[in-house]
Design a protein around this motif. Structure first.
Motif, PDB file in Angstrom:
ATOM      1  N   GLY A 204       0.877  -1.241  -0.093  1.00 36.74           N
ATOM      2  CA  GLY A 204      -0.061   0.011  -0.048  1.00 36.74           C
ATOM      3  C   GLY A 204       0.778   1.231  -0.146  1.00 36.74           C
ATOM      4  O   GLY A 204       0.510   2.321  -0.576  1.00 36.74           O
ATOM      5  N   VAL A 205       2.034   1.221   0.638  1.00 39.35           N
ATOM      6  CA  VAL A 205       2.825   2.660   0.808  1.00 39.35           C
ATOM      7  C   VAL A 205       3.477   2.592  -0.628  1.00 39.35           C
ATOM      8  O   VAL A 205       3.490   3.700  -1.131  1.00 39.35           O
ATOM      9  CB  VAL A 205       3.823   2.245   1.859  1.00 39.35           C
ATOM     10  CG1 VAL A 205       4.946   3.228   1.911  1.00 39.35           C
ATOM     11  CG2 VAL A 205       3.273   2.255   3.260  1.00 39.35           C
ATOM     12  N   LEU A 206       3.941   1.467  -1.315  1.00 38.92           N
ATOM     13  CA  LEU A 206       4.653   1.952  -2.712  1.00 38.92           C
ATOM     14  C   LEU A 206       3.743   2.221  -3.488  1.00 38.92           C
ATOM     15  O   LEU A 206       3.892   3.021  -4.277  1.00 38.92           O
ATOM     16  CB  LEU A 206       5.206   0.330  -3.085  1.00 38.92           C
ATOM     17  CG  LEU A 206       6.311  -0.090  -2.283  1.00 38.92           C
ATOM     18  CD1 LEU A 206       6.857  -1.452  -2.707  1.00 38.92           C
ATOM     19  CD2 LEU A 206       7.610   0.609  -2.224  1.00 38.92           C
ATOM     20  N   ILE A 207       2.538   1.703  -3.526  1.00 39.35           N
ATOM     21  CA  ILE A 207       1.269   2.016  -4.696  1.00 39.35           C
ATOM     22  C   ILE A 207       0.870   3.688  -4.335  1.00 39.35           C
ATOM     23  O   ILE A 207       0.917   4.411  -5.368  1.00 39.35           O
ATOM     24  CB  ILE A 207       0.190   1.415  -4.597  1.00 39.35           C
ATOM     25  CG1 ILE A 207       0.594  -0.233  -4.709  1.00 39.35           C
ATOM     26  CG2 ILE A 207      -1.008   1.912  -5.302  1.00 39.35           C
ATOM     27  CD1 ILE A 207      -0.405  -1.338  -4.698  1.00 39.35           C
ATOM     28  N   SER A 208       0.878   3.897  -3.076  1.00 37.29           N
ATOM     29  CA  SER A 208       0.313   5.427  -2.695  1.00 37.29           C
ATOM     30  C   SER A 208       1.609   6.200  -3.225  1.00 37.29           C
ATOM     31  O   SER A 208       1.294   7.515  -3.711  1.00 37.29           O
ATOM     32  CB  SER A 208       0.039   5.507  -1.411  1.00 37.29           C
ATOM     33  OG  SER A 208      -1.090   4.602  -0.918  1.00 37.29           O
ATOM     34  N   SER A 209       2.549   6.132  -2.784  1.00 37.88           N
ATOM     35  CA  SER A 209       3.584   6.832  -3.144  1.00 37.88           C
ATOM     36  C   SER A 209       4.073   6.901  -4.469  1.00 37.88           C
ATOM     37  O   SER A 209       4.352   8.000  -5.319  1.00 37.88           O
ATOM     38  CB  SER A 209       4.985   6.447  -2.340  1.00 37.88           C
ATOM     39  OG  SER A 209       5.330   4.894  -2.449  1.00 37.88           O
ATOM     40  N   GLY A 210       4.078   5.713  -5.203  1.00 35.86           N
ATOM     41  CA  GLY A 210       4.115   5.702  -6.600  1.00 35.86           C
ATOM     42  C   GLY A 210       3.205   6.541  -7.401  1.00 35.86           C
ATOM     43  O   GLY A 210       3.300   7.473  -8.364  1.00 35.86           O
ATOM     44  N   LEU A 211       1.823   6.525  -7.238  1.00 34.18           N
ATOM     45  CA  LEU A 211       0.771   7.347  -7.685  1.00 34.18           C
ATOM     46  C   LEU A 211       1.014   8.725  -7.068  1.00 34.18           C
ATOM     47  O   LEU A 211       0.606   9.554  -8.170  1.00 34.18           O
ATOM     48  CB  LEU A 211      -0.595   6.838  -6.959  1.00 34.18           C
ATOM     49  CG  LEU A 211      -1.044   5.602  -7.526  1.00 34.18           C
ATOM     50  CD1 LEU A 211      -2.073   5.118  -7.010  1.00 34.18           C
ATOM     51  CD2 LEU A 211      -1.172   5.517  -8.823  1.00 34.18           C
ATOM     52  N   ALA A 212       1.427   9.112  -6.077  1.00 34.71           N
ATOM     53  CA  ALA A 212       1.819  10.632  -5.874  1.00 34.71           C
ATOM     54  C   ALA A 212       2.664  11.040  -6.604  1.00 34.71           C
ATOM     55  O   ALA A 212       2.926  12.254  -7.211  1.00 34.71           O
ATOM     56  CB  ALA A 212       2.047  10.560  -4.170  1.00 34.71           C
ATOM     57  N   LEU A 213       3.853  10.083  -6.913  1.00 39.35           N
ATOM     58  CA  LEU A 213       4.765  10.664  -7.742  1.00 39.35           C
ATOM     59  C   LEU A 213       4.385  10.779  -9.042  1.00 39.35           C
ATOM     60  O   LEU A 213       4.850  11.709  -9.909  1.00 39.35           O
ATOM     61  CB  LEU A 213       6.042   9.690  -7.648  1.00 39.35           C
ATOM     62  CG  LEU A 213       7.152   9.952  -8.600  1.00 39.35           C
ATOM     63  CD1 LEU A 213       8.082  11.503  -8.261  1.00 39.35           C
ATOM     64  CD2 LEU A 213       8.169   8.691  -8.410  1.00 39.35           C
TER      65      LEU A 213
END
Length: 363
Positions: A204-213
């Protein structure tokens, strides 16, 4: 004649006794005491600020639950310090192994879950889509928090309730030596389930940070979108950095150390190294007690306002921040209304046409 070796592991091997792994806790004790002294005022101040600030969105719900997890850790940490010092009475040492040590791990995985929710929530906060607004409802956040606590209690509480072995009093007590065969198997299952929870949270952390980037890169050509996307990316990056620093190293060491606890790894030197690795990385997980008050201040505007009211010189700044927060809430409400109108128009396009016909003057 050679002098006798003072290494405890060698002595254990020669005498056939149990391998002692926790006889080098001095540096850890000093750092634990420093963390406790530094983090206690910040977390108590956070309690005061949250009591005086309204909880009107999902971010505040997750932050309050993160604060509850921190307070549980602060309550359990003195027992660990005294146990590692070797000055605790035997009954309290057993109590630490059965109760307060388990409380530390409940707090640890609650912190992982709520930090993940905060990272996801910070991304959704700037999406302004109708689905994200529904996910950010206070009722949904409270229900999700309740599910997390119930799940952790269901996994962890049996470690407190299962019967234990009677062990002769000793200075260097290993908590795993108190566990029966059933207790060790449940402990292994607990580690496995918590590792699965950590892996899902990390996804979840990777997906959220990737979408924010991704959103940040897409908004480079629009100055207004760039400002909002950059703010979201910075806040997500700050929490992700704390998440990686505190929790990833521990889980790299956790599974091999569990093999040593369950007697799969029997070499004493390997057990000692794994124990020192576990304690070193556990120290990093406890370090988030010092970071979390900074996250509260940075991520939640009502918290900052309550904090600034304590200092007369900051009241004017708090008033201006309140005005800015009110303006942002009005803008978000207007954006939500526009999105709902757009959705209603897509669902029933004839309603707009009917309204136009009704307003058209008769010939």
């Amino acid at each position: 004649m050679m002098p006798p070796s003072t290494d405890s592991s060698a002595g254990a091997a020669e005498m056939g006794k149990e391998c002692i792994v926790n006889d080098q806790m001095g540096p850890f004790i000093v750092i634990y005491i420093l963390i406790f002294i530094i983090s206690l005022p910040g977390n108590l101040l956070s309690v005061w600020a949250f009591i005086r600030s309204p909880r009107t969105n999902s971010t505040s719900v997750y932050l309050v639950n993160l604060l509850v997890a921190d307070l549980l850790l602060l309550l359990a940490l003195p027992f660990k310090i005294l146990k590692d010092l070797g000055v605790m009475p035997w009954n309290l040492m057993v109590f630490h192994c059965q109760a307060s040590a388990v409380t530390i791990y409940i707090s640890l995985y609650a912190s992982i879950a709520f930090l993940t929710f905060i990272i996801t929530d910070r991304y959704l906060q700037d999406c302004h889509s109708l689905n994200s607004l529904r996910l950010r409802e206070v009722g949904f956040a409270r229900l999700l928090s309740l599910v997390v606590w119930l799940m952790l209690l269901l996994i962890m509480v049996p470690n407190m309730a299962l019967p234990t072995n009677k062990v002769q009093e000793q200075q260097y007590l290993k908590c795993s030596s108190l566990k029966t065969s059933i207790g060790l198997h449940w402990h292994s299952l607990t580690v496995f389930l918590c590792t699965v929870l950590f892996l899902n949270a990390s996804a979840g952390v990777l997906i959220s940070s990737g979408l924010a980037l991704k959103r940040l890169l897409r908004s480079r050509k629009d100055p207004k979108l760039w400002v909002n996307a950059r703010r979201a990316a910075v806040s997500v990056a700050a929490v992700v950095l704390a998440y990686i620093l505190c929790f990833v190293p521990y889980h790299i060491v956790r599974l091999p150390y569990t093999l040593a606890q369950t007697k799969v790894i029997t070499d004493c030197q390997t057990q000692r190294k794994l124990f020192l690795g576990k304690e070193s990385t556990l120290l990093l997980t406890v370090l988030h007690l010092c970071f979390d008050p900074l996250l509260f201040f940075y991520l939640y505007e009502p918290f900052r306002q309550a904090f600034r009211r304590m200092f007369p010189c900051c009241r004017s700044q708090a008033a201006s921040d309140a005005e800015q927060q009110a303006a942002q809430e009005m803008m978000q409400t207007a954006a939500s209304a526009r999105q709902e109108d757009a959705v209603n128009t897509r669902v029933n396009p004839c309603s707009t046409l009917t309204g136009e016909v009704a307003q058209r003057p008769k010939a």
